[in-house]
Write a protein that holds these residues in place. Sequence first.
Motif, PDB file in Angstrom:
ATOM      1  N   TRP A  21      47.962  29.248  17.297  1.00 30.79           N
ATOM      2  CA  TRP A  21      48.011  28.162  18.189  1.00 30.79           C
ATOM      3  C   TRP A  21      47.935  29.695  19.138  1.00 30.79           C
ATOM      4  O   TRP A  21      48.541  28.864  20.658  1.00 30.79           O
ATOM      5  CB  TRP A  21      49.866  28.264  17.817  1.00 30.79           C
ATOM      6  CG  TRP A  21      50.086  27.349  17.139  1.00 30.79           C
ATOM      7  CD1 TRP A  21      50.782  26.966  16.234  1.00 30.79           C
ATOM      8  CD2 TRP A  21      50.811  25.835  17.225  1.00 30.79           C
ATOM      9  NE1 TRP A  21      50.981  25.779  14.995  1.00 30.79           N
ATOM     10  CE2 TRP A  21      51.473  24.871  16.741  1.00 30.79           C
ATOM     11  CE3 TRP A  21      50.390  25.119  18.960  1.00 30.79           C
ATOM     12  CZ2 TRP A  21      51.200  23.781  16.290  1.00 30.79           C
ATOM     13  CZ3 TRP A  21      50.694  23.836  19.019  1.00 30.79           C
ATOM     14  CH2 TRP A  21      51.259  23.320  17.793  1.00 30.79           C
ATOM     15  N   THR A  58      63.984  18.081  13.896  1.00 35.44           N
ATOM     16  CA  THR A  58      62.568  18.585  13.043  1.00 35.44           C
ATOM     17  C   THR A  58      62.697  20.036  11.777  1.00 35.44           C
ATOM     18  O   THR A  58      62.377  20.286  10.651  1.00 35.44           O
ATOM     19  CB  THR A  58      61.048  18.460  13.266  1.00 35.44           C
ATOM     20  OG1 THR A  58      60.693  17.643  14.548  1.00 35.44           O
ATOM     21  CG2 THR A  58      59.941  19.011  12.583  1.00 35.44           C
ATOM     22  N   VAL A 110      56.637  24.036  10.322  1.00 26.76           N
ATOM     23  CA  VAL A 110      56.012  23.160  10.542  1.00 26.76           C
ATOM     24  C   VAL A 110      54.984  23.369  11.091  1.00 26.76           C
ATOM     25  O   VAL A 110      55.401  23.437  11.550  1.00 26.76           O
ATOM     26  CB  VAL A 110      57.197  22.014  11.416  1.00 26.76           C
ATOM     27  CG1 VAL A 110      56.638  20.815  11.254  1.00 26.76           C
ATOM     28  CG2 VAL A 110      58.499  22.051  10.452  1.00 26.76           C
ATOM     29  N   ASP A 111      53.795  22.936  10.709  1.00 23.65           N
ATOM     30  CA  ASP A 111      52.432  23.459  11.104  1.00 23.65           C
ATOM     31  C   ASP A 111      52.289  24.583  11.254  1.00 23.65           C
ATOM     32  O   ASP A 111      51.744  24.058  12.763  1.00 23.65           O
ATOM     33  CB  ASP A 111      51.833  21.933  12.362  1.00 23.65           C
ATOM     34  CG  ASP A 111      52.018  20.486  11.463  1.00 23.65           C
ATOM     35  OD1 ASP A 111      51.622  20.474   9.862  1.00 23.65           O
ATOM     36  OD2 ASP A 111      52.318  19.438  11.845  1.00 23.65           O
ATOM     37  N   GLY A 112      51.615  24.932  10.939  1.00 23.94           N
ATOM     38  CA  GLY A 112      52.195  26.657  11.687  1.00 23.94           C
ATOM     39  C   GLY A 112      53.053  27.454  12.277  1.00 23.94           C
ATOM     40  O   GLY A 112      52.910  28.317  13.444  1.00 23.94           O
ATOM     41  N   ARG A 141      63.640  20.135   7.888  1.00 26.07           N
ATOM     42  CA  ARG A 141      62.236  20.947   7.115  1.00 26.07           C
ATOM     43  C   ARG A 141      63.285  22.009   6.271  1.00 26.07           C
ATOM     44  O   ARG A 141      62.482  22.793   6.332  1.00 26.07           O
ATOM     45  CB  ARG A 141      61.071  21.284   7.670  1.00 26.07           C
ATOM     46  CG  ARG A 141      60.573  20.249   8.545  1.00 26.07           C
ATOM     47  CD  ARG A 141      59.694  19.341   7.128  1.00 26.07           C
ATOM     48  NE  ARG A 141      58.746  18.118   7.482  1.00 26.07           N
ATOM     49  CZ  ARG A 141      57.613  18.321   8.411  1.00 26.07           C
ATOM     50  NH1 ARG A 141      57.063  18.651   7.969  1.00 26.07           N
ATOM     51  NH2 ARG A 141      56.793  17.392   8.595  1.00 26.07           N
TER      52      ARG A 141
END
Length: 75
Positions: free
Chosen positions: A72, A35, A52-54, A39
């Motif tokens: 998180w 992943t 990615v998402d924080g 990215r």
Amino acid sequence: MSALQEEGGRNTARWMSLDRAAAHLGMNAAALRKTLERRSVRAADGAIEAAVDGVRARKFGRLWRVRFSEAWGGP
């Protein structure tokens, strides 16, 4: 111990290994690595980074190091 530490009046997150970050996310380390590689972009200073998402990651040599945003809660 929290991943966030107070330093000079501001929060600084520590970098953690890809394996530990994957365990915190409940996923396989290979899946997280893939992943991040998908990215990844080259930063202004020449390093490879991904977000990615924080979850922010940066490549140090051949190893990925990961930071989590405050949302998180940190491992």
